[in-house]
Every structure is written in C-alpha cells, then in structure tokens.
Design a protein around this motif. Structure first.
Motif, PDB file in Angstrom:
ATOM      1  N   TYR A  33     166.731 -20.558  61.717  1.00 29.92           N
ATOM      2  CA  TYR A  33     167.947 -21.358  61.563  1.00 29.92           C
ATOM      3  C   TYR A  33     167.631 -22.857  61.492  1.00 29.92           C
ATOM      4  O   TYR A  33     168.235 -23.592  60.704  1.00 29.92           O
ATOM      5  N   SER A 177     168.149  -5.277  60.291  1.00 27.10           N
ATOM      6  CA  SER A 177     167.839  -6.669  60.615  1.00 27.10           C
ATOM      7  C   SER A 177     166.870  -7.309  59.625  1.00 27.10           C
ATOM      8  O   SER A 177     167.111  -8.423  59.131  1.00 27.10           O
ATOM      9  N   ILE A 180     168.077  -7.799  55.935  1.00 29.43           N
ATOM     10  CA  ILE A 180     168.931  -8.991  55.895  1.00 29.43           C
ATOM     11  C   ILE A 180     168.062 -10.246  55.897  1.00 29.43           C
ATOM     12  O   ILE A 180     168.301 -11.194  55.133  1.00 29.43           O
ATOM     13  N   HIS A 181     167.061 -10.266  56.763  1.00 25.77           N
ATOM     14  CA  HIS A 181     166.142 -11.415  56.802  1.00 25.77           C
ATOM     15  C   HIS A 181     165.453 -11.602  55.459  1.00 25.77           C
ATOM     16  O   HIS A 181     165.345 -12.732  54.955  1.00 25.77           O
ATOM     17  N   SER A 184     167.830 -13.139  52.939  1.00 21.37           N
ATOM     18  CA  SER A 184     168.204 -14.522  53.253  1.00 21.37           C
ATOM     19  C   SER A 184     167.017 -15.471  53.247  1.00 21.37           C
ATOM     20  O   SER A 184     167.194 -16.699  53.230  1.00 21.37           O
ATOM     21  N   ASN A 190     169.432 -18.534  53.013  1.00 20.08           N
ATOM     22  CA  ASN A 190     170.606 -18.803  53.837  1.00 20.08           C
ATOM     23  C   ASN A 190     170.176 -18.748  55.292  1.00 20.08           C
ATOM     24  O   ASN A 190     169.934 -17.663  55.825  1.00 20.08           O
ATOM     25  N   THR A 192     171.758 -19.384  58.054  1.00 20.34           N
ATOM     26  CA  THR A 192     172.710 -18.760  58.980  1.00 20.34           C
ATOM     27  C   THR A 192     172.604 -17.241  58.922  1.00 20.34           C
ATOM     28  O   THR A 192     172.612 -16.560  59.951  1.00 20.34           O
ATOM     29  N   LEU A 193     172.492 -16.705  57.714  1.00 16.05           N
ATOM     30  CA  LEU A 193     172.335 -15.263  57.553  1.00 16.05           C
ATOM     31  C   LEU A 193     171.010 -14.802  58.151  1.00 16.05           C
ATOM     32  O   LEU A 193     170.917 -13.717  58.736  1.00 16.05           O
ATOM     33  N   ASP A 194     169.976 -15.625  58.023  1.00 18.37           N
ATOM     34  CA  ASP A 194     168.668 -15.303  58.610  1.00 18.37           C
ATOM     35  C   ASP A 194     168.767 -15.253  60.133  1.00 18.37           C
ATOM     36  O   ASP A 194     168.177 -14.376  60.786  1.00 18.37           O
ATOM     37  N   PHE A 196     171.385 -14.449  61.753  1.00 17.74           N
ATOM     38  CA  PHE A 196     172.100 -13.205  62.037  1.00 17.74           C
ATOM     39  C   PHE A 196     171.171 -11.997  61.946  1.00 17.74           C
ATOM     40  O   PHE A 196     171.200 -11.108  62.808  1.00 17.74           O
ATOM     41  N   GLY A 197     170.318 -11.964  60.910  1.00 21.07           N
ATOM     42  CA  GLY A 197     169.418 -10.831  60.730  1.00 21.07           C
ATOM     43  C   GLY A 197     168.460 -10.647  61.899  1.00 21.07           C
ATOM     44  O   GLY A 197     168.367  -9.575  62.498  1.00 21.07           O
TER      45      GLY A 197
END
Length: 219
Positions: A33, A177, A180-181, A184, A190, A192-194, A196-197
């Motif tokens: 992040y 997880s 998603i990483h 992103s 991204n 923020t998405l990272d 989250f992942g």
C-alpha cells in the motif's frame, strides 16, 4: 516447580505461533500500500519515485524485513496444521512457498540499494545504471518468488479447505488473496486492491491462529 517447568513450553508455544501467523502477510499488505512506485513502472520511473519518497521507502524496508523474518515460519505452522488432512497438497504448497518467501530477501536488496543510493547523494541516472546492471540471479529470484508465493498460497488455501481446519471463508480468503495481488501488482496496478489481497491472506492465517488457540484451550 518441576511440573510448572515442564508445562510452560507446551502452553506458550501455541500462543507464540498464533501471534506469529498473520504478521508476515499483514506486513506485506501495508508494504504494498505504501510502496511509492508501481511494479509495472520502468526502472527509471521506479528509481525516481523511490528516491523521491525516502520516508515511504524506509517503511517499505522495515516492513519487508518483518515479512522476511515471519513468512517462512508462519507457512510452516499452517502447513503442519493442514498436513494431516491434506498431506500431498500441503507438501507441494510448502515446496513452492518456502523457496518463494526466501527469494523475497534477495529482491528486497534492490529496494535497499535504491534507498542507499539516495542517502549517498547519487543521482537517479547513476542508480538506474547500477540497477540495470544487477546480477541475473535477481531475475531468477523474482521468478521463484512470483511462482512460489502465488501458486503456493492457492494450494495452501485449498489444503486448508480440504483439511477442514478452519472455517471455509478463511480457506477461500487465502485461495483468492494472491490472484488478487497478482492482478493489482502486475496487470492493473492498484495499491488499495493489493492491500486488500494480502490482507485476505493475513485474515485467513489469523483464522488458523484462532484454531490453534482453541486447540490449546481444549475447545
């Protein structure tokens, strides 16, 4: 006195392991992040943005060190927990994850190098030339890390599901997880998405922490 000395290690160890589990993924979540550049940037853009944000790069290095020290032992604890119910999946996941996480220390050296160049007063062009001259082992380490932690985490999450050691949501969180990483970080940058992942992996590992503590308490 003898009885107390014998029981202390068996009571303290699960608590230590439970506290350890989510630290590494959570550290990487925050790291991704605050990272001042995108991993899709070219070398010049990465270097310039990193050298311009020394405070954030210092945080990245501290978080990276914390992750390097905790990810492998945490993976071992989760693997030990899933192995009785999903032995083959667990072994394959560990064979991918452990080398992947160990390779992270090699990759972190590149950020350390850029930070040090800025601290020494080097200009961006000089640091870029040096970065582009890094030994080919850096590319090998990157491949081991990406393959190991993405595929290995998916398989570990599937092992958590099959072994039924945690709630299904926790296994699913770990499974999704790293895809998603990957999206992103590599496809559509991204931060923020990272966050989250990697946060999902931390949450899934925290669920294993809770399961460990329940076993310790005899629940």
């Amino acid at each position: 006195m003898t009885t107390t000395a014998t029981r202390t290690p068996t009571s303290v160890r699960p608590v230590f392991e439970a506290l350890l589990l989510p630290i590494g993924p959570a550290a990487i979540a925050v790291l991704r992040y605050v990272l001042p550049y995108d991993t899709t940037d070219d070398t010049t853009a990465m270097t310039a943005r990193a050298m311009a944000e020394q405070g954030r790069m210092s945080a990245v290095l501290w978080l990276g060190l914390l992750a390097i020290l905790t990810l492998v032992p945490a993976t071992y604890v989760v693997g030990r927990f899933t192995k009785p119910g999903a032995p083959r999946l667990t072994v394959i996941a560990m064979l991918l994850l452990v080398p992947g996480y160990l390779a992270l220390s090699w990759l972190a050296a590149a950020d350390q190098f850029v930070w040090s160049g800025a601290q020494a007063g080097l200009d961006v062009d000089t640091v870029v030339r040096l970065s582009e001259s890094m030994h080919p082992t850096n590319d090998v380490a990157a491949g081991v890390y990406v393959l190991g932690h993405v595929v290995g985490t998916i398989l570990l999450g599937v092992a958590m599901w099959r072994a039924r050691v945690v709630a299904k949501w926790a296994a699913v969180a770990v499974i999704v997880s790293q895809p998603i990483h990957f999206v992103s970080a590599v496809i559509v940058p991204n931060h923020t998405l990272d966050l989250f992942g990697w946060g999902l992996q931390a949450a899934g590992f925290a669920a294993v922490s809770w399961a460990l503590l329940r076993l310790r308490d005899g629940a």
